[in-house]
Design a protein around this motif. Sequence first.
Motif, PDB file in Angstrom:
ATOM      1  N   ASP A  67      25.814   6.469  10.740  1.00 12.92           N
ATOM      2  CA  ASP A  67      25.141   5.466  10.813  1.00 12.92           C
ATOM      3  C   ASP A  67      23.160   5.533  10.253  1.00 12.92           C
ATOM      4  O   ASP A  67      23.042   4.841   9.277  1.00 12.92           O
ATOM      5  N   TRP A  68      23.549   5.949  11.560  1.00 13.48           N
ATOM      6  CA  TRP A  68      21.607   5.903  11.116  1.00 13.48           C
ATOM      7  C   TRP A  68      20.874   6.931  10.160  1.00 13.48           C
ATOM      8  O   TRP A  68      19.770   6.808   9.819  1.00 13.48           O
ATOM      9  N   ARG A  71      20.657   4.682   7.024  1.00 16.61           N
ATOM     10  CA  ARG A  71      19.861   3.528   7.623  1.00 16.61           C
ATOM     11  C   ARG A  71      18.040   4.460   7.260  1.00 16.61           C
ATOM     12  O   ARG A  71      17.644   3.564   6.484  1.00 16.61           O
ATOM     13  N   THR A  75      14.998   4.205   3.875  1.00 18.05           N
ATOM     14  CA  THR A  75      13.343   3.331   4.778  1.00 18.05           C
ATOM     15  C   THR A  75      12.253   3.672   3.260  1.00 18.05           C
ATOM     16  O   THR A  75      12.962   4.572   2.382  1.00 18.05           O
TER      17      THR A  75
END
Length: 84
Positions: A67-68, A71, A75
């Motif tokens: 998940d990280w 994300r 960005t």
Amino acid sequence: GLKALKLLGVEGVKLIVWWGIVERDAAGKYDWSDYLAIPKMVQKMGLKLHVLLYFHGSTKPHIPLHDWMSRLANTNLIFSLRIG
């Protein structure tokens, strides 16, 4: 070596981070110790750092990214990812 690169006019360097090294002990257990000193040395020399995360290929189809990672990829950072 970084000082010589700076004197030659190099603006930055590339650091390849092999995910098999970072997550070698167990899934979800991250050990960045093999890579932590490098960004400090590069910054001290006033160079830019381009980090690439490299992942090993798998015979399992559709293995999702953590998940990280997803994300981070969404960005405004420059994010390079190579799988395979």
